[in-house]
Design a protein around this motif. Structure first.
Motif, PDB file in Angstrom:
ATOM      1  N   LEU A  37      48.405  44.576  40.207  1.00 19.64           N
ATOM      2  CA  LEU A  37      47.111  43.966  40.507  1.00 19.64           C
ATOM      3  C   LEU A  37      46.212  44.919  41.279  1.00 19.64           C
ATOM      4  O   LEU A  37      46.560  45.381  42.359  1.00 19.64           O
ATOM      5  CB  LEU A  37      47.299  42.676  41.307  1.00 19.64           C
ATOM      6  CG  LEU A  37      46.038  41.919  41.699  1.00 19.64           C
ATOM      7  CD1 LEU A  37      45.228  41.511  40.473  1.00 19.64           C
ATOM      8  CD2 LEU A  37      46.408  40.688  42.537  1.00 19.64           C
ATOM      9  N   SER A  39      42.284  45.338  42.793  1.00 19.69           N
ATOM     10  CA  SER A  39      41.065  44.637  43.173  1.00 19.69           C
ATOM     11  C   SER A  39      39.940  45.649  43.345  1.00 19.69           C
ATOM     12  O   SER A  39      40.101  46.665  44.027  1.00 19.69           O
ATOM     13  CB  SER A  39      41.279  43.874  44.485  1.00 19.69           C
ATOM     14  OG  SER A  39      40.075  43.261  44.889  1.00 19.69           O
ATOM     15  N   GLU A  50      33.967  40.576  43.462  1.00 16.10           N
ATOM     16  CA  GLU A  50      35.287  41.120  43.188  1.00 16.10           C
ATOM     17  C   GLU A  50      35.589  41.090  41.694  1.00 16.10           C
ATOM     18  O   GLU A  50      35.248  40.141  40.993  1.00 16.10           O
ATOM     19  CB  GLU A  50      36.353  40.308  43.920  1.00 16.10           C
ATOM     20  CG  GLU A  50      37.758  40.817  43.704  1.00 16.10           C
ATOM     21  CD  GLU A  50      38.825  39.967  44.374  1.00 16.10           C
ATOM     22  OE1 GLU A  50      39.921  40.501  44.594  1.00 16.10           O
ATOM     23  OE2 GLU A  50      38.565  38.784  44.652  1.00 16.10           O
ATOM     24  N   GLN A  52      39.145  41.668  39.441  1.00 13.47           N
ATOM     25  CA  GLN A  52      40.582  41.915  39.500  1.00 13.47           C
ATOM     26  C   GLN A  52      41.076  42.341  38.125  1.00 13.47           C
ATOM     27  O   GLN A  52      40.711  41.738  37.115  1.00 13.47           O
ATOM     28  CB  GLN A  52      41.340  40.658  39.940  1.00 13.47           C
ATOM     29  CG  GLN A  52      41.146  40.338  41.394  1.00 13.47           C
ATOM     30  CD  GLN A  52      42.062  39.212  41.855  1.00 13.47           C
ATOM     31  OE1 GLN A  52      42.756  38.575  41.068  1.00 13.47           O
ATOM     32  NE2 GLN A  52      42.069  38.980  43.155  1.00 13.47           N
TER      33      GLN A  52
END
Length: 124
Positions: A37, A39, A50, A52
């Motif tokens: 993951l 960001s 944001e 992701q």
């Protein structure tokens, strides 16, 4: 306009995805939250939000790209998917409509774009 955008890319390199995002947004900050993951804090005009990038989001081969804003260049997931496919040339899948608790949409009903076709399909 959807409150956010999410698309799924089949076997698409994360670096290529980031390069594509940079054609639309300025990346302010990038941090790995874990091994799959990433960001990104991005900016467009006067808006920061944001993004992701989650590898292995749907099985081992799909990567999810989630844009947490309604201030993207795209009206909905399908419009974003079409732009991503044109730029990245990898299969893209997304929800046909924005998710809502009150809608009666089949949760397995998706949109896909690949070298052979574009259109709705059931993703199970």
């Amino acid at each position: 306009m959807q409150p956010d955008i999410e698309i799924y890319l089949l076997s698409c390199n994360k670096d290529k995805i980031i390069e594509w995002l940079q054609t639309h947004f300025k990346i302010i900050e990038q941090k790995a939250l874990n091994e799959t993951l990433l960001s990104l804090n991005v900016a467009t005009n006067d808006t920061e939000f944001e993004v992701q990038i989650l590898e292995q989001a749907a099985g081992k081969r799909f990567t999810s790209v989630w844009l947490n804003s309604d201030k993207t260049p795209w009206q909905d997931d399908v419009e974003c998917a079409k732009a991503a496919y044109k730029a990245l040339n990898c299969e893209i899948r997304c929800n046909i409509a924005s998710w809502s608790e009150t809608e009666e949409q089949d949760p397995d009903q998706w949109w896909h774009i690949n070298q052979y076709e574009e259109g709705p399909f059931i993703w199970r």
